[in-house]
Scaffold this active site. Structure first.
Site, PDB file in Angstrom:
ATOM      1  N   ASP A 133      -2.616  -3.670   4.187  1.00 51.12           N
ATOM      2  CA  ASP A 133      -1.362  -2.991   3.838  1.00 51.12           C
ATOM      3  C   ASP A 133      -0.525  -3.774   2.838  1.00 51.12           C
ATOM      4  O   ASP A 133       0.247  -3.180   2.077  1.00 51.12           O
ATOM      5  CB  ASP A 133      -0.533  -2.743   5.104  1.00 51.12           C
TER       6      ASP A 133
ATOM      7  N   GLU B  68       2.319   2.655   3.177  1.00 56.09           N
ATOM      8  CA  GLU B  68       3.440   1.965   3.808  1.00 56.09           C
ATOM      9  C   GLU B  68       4.786   2.475   3.300  1.00 56.09           C
ATOM     10  O   GLU B  68       5.821   2.139   3.847  1.00 56.09           O
ATOM     11  CB  GLU B  68       3.344   0.461   3.526  1.00 56.09           C
TER      12      GLU B  68
ATOM     13  N   ASP C 276       0.838  -1.196   0.000  1.00 56.14           N
ATOM     14  CA  ASP C 276       0.000   0.000   0.000  1.00 56.14           C
ATOM     15  C   ASP C 276       0.875   1.249   0.000  1.00 56.14           C
ATOM     16  O   ASP C 276       1.952   1.281   0.609  1.00 56.14           O
ATOM     17  CB  ASP C 276      -0.915  -0.011   1.224  1.00 56.14           C
TER      18      ASP C 276
END
Length: 426
Positions: free
Chosen positions: A195, A163, A160
């Protein structure tokens, strides 16, 4: 000698305002039946209207007469408006049948002409706008069946964007740096849930999502998400996304002593996540260890799925995957992305769950148990309305079994929910 005198004729209408008179008489009868004090004003106004020799065309014009106040004038205007509407409907209904016949004849003539033109002229299709073409292509892509033969695809780790975007742009992006050093094939893109996740991509660009998704949280972020309610909301969205294996990757923050919540509370939250939600919880010492774990999972998934035949299925057709299965049905990435978007259309039941999660100490399992009994807030409020006393309403939800152990919700939470939905806030 002719008579040159002129005689003045006086013409007076017998009833200049019959509509207004009829309405006043009706209102007067109703007021007398109810013994309402307005009957005296209405009598005065009716007498003045009888004495006035000229026609009046609105309630506003009646204001010159005795007894006609602003309220009565407004009543006449309202009644006059309704009378005109009814009159127009009556006039229209008299000619409706003949008009419909004429319209039908015209429609048939036009249809016959269009059919003749369509048969003789090959019309060019209307050019779609760029946005319409993109929407059509997206809809076709979602509906199209995807099949990947064994060995015809590559497996990537998707990261993601949140991140990889640090607060300080001068600081090296550790996530991407660690993954590169660990030789992990990865891409950074926006994810609407989780994520990290893994996709299989073939040469044509088709993408299927492997049945594993990771939500990474550092201990201080875990504490923050529990305080503001994001923790329960994220778990709910992960359970609803359709990916069967959810991994919570929990990363230590130093000695975990100054993270905003007591360590015991955080440990209990992780135990609840593992037991009640069925999520797999993994603990790591630092960021590098977390990326090493993801690298290990990536290599394992390449071994498990690299020799399988993959094909696309919808969310309702997903079923548990056995390691010995040669063919595996997976979600398309586009379908997962669109269905899990925050701005996706939510049902009343899902909104009700998210609303309940905002109440302190109300976990996802307890919220789901309440919604199982009362799927909408309206049904819950109706149940409260049936209770004979407030005390009964406060205990209404106390006995609802929650979670795998089927423990009752408890009187304290039941009372809190009752106060939340029945108190009026000014």
């Amino acid at each position: 000698m002719p008579n040159n005198s002129v005689t003045r004729l006086k013409i007076q209408l017998q009833e200049p305002n019959p509509l207004f008179t009829r309405w006043l008489e009706r209102w007067l009868r109703e007021a007398e039946q109810r013994n309402h004090k307005s009957q005296h004003k209405l009598k005065q106004a009716l007498q003045a209207l009888h004495s006035y020799p000229l026609p009046l065309y609105s309630g506003r014009e009646c204001a010159v007469l005795r007894g006609f106040g602003s309220t009565l004038c407004q009543l006449i205007d309202d009644e006059l408006r309704q009378h005109k509407m009814m009159a127009s409907h009556v006039m229209a209904s008299d000619t409706t049948e003949r008009y419909q016949q004429q319209v039908q004849q015209v429609v048939e003539a036009v249809q016959q002409q269009q059919a003749t033109e369509a048969a003789s002229i090959n019309k060019k299709p209307k050019k779609l706008t760029k946005k319409a073409q993109q929407e059509m292509a997206a809809a076709e892509e979602r509906e199209r069946f995807v099949h990947m033969d064994a060995g015809s695809f590559e497996i990537f780790l998707l990261v993601d964007t949140q991140e990889t975007s640090g607060k300080n742009k001068r600081v090296l992006d550790q996530t991407r740096s660690y993954l590169q050093s660990l030789v992990v094939q990865h891409e950074v893109r926006r994810l609407t849930v989780g994520d990290f996740l893994w996709i299989a991509r073939d040469a044509a660009g088709n993408e299927l999502v492997l049945p594993y998704i990771v939500e990474r949280k550092r201990m201080d972020d875990l504490a923050s998400s529990i305080r503001d309610g994001r923790f329960h909301e994220q778990k709910h969205r992960l359970r609803q996304c359709g990916i069967p294996h959810v991994i919570y990757l929990i990363e230590d923050y130093g000695d975990n002593q100054h993270v905003g919540l007591p360590l015991d509370s955080l440990e209990q939250a992780l135990v609840n996540t593992r037991i009640h939600c069925g999520f797999h919880v993994v603990r790591t010492d630092n960021h590098y260890r977390s990326m090493s774990y993801l690298a290990g999972v990536t290599r394992t998934l390449v071994l498990l799925y690299g020799a399988k035949f993959l094909h696309s299925v919808d969310k309702q057709s997903l079923h548990p995957i056995c390691p010995s299965d040669a063919r595996v049905g997976l979600l398309k990435f586009r379908a997962l992305y669109e269905d899990s978007a925050r701005n996706a259309q939510l049902t009343v039941r899902e909104v009700f769950v998210q609303q309940l999660l905002q109440i302190h100490s109300l976990s996802l399992e307890r919220a789901l148990a309440i919604v199982e009994r009362y799927p909408t807030p309206r049904l819950l409020l109706d149940a409260y309305a049936v209770c004979e006393t407030a005390a009964e309403g406060r205990r209404l939800l106390a006995s609802i079994p929650c979670g795998p152990l089927q423990r009752p919700l408890g009187e304290q939470l039941s009372q809190c929910i009752y106060e939340f939905y029945t108190n009026e806030f000014n």
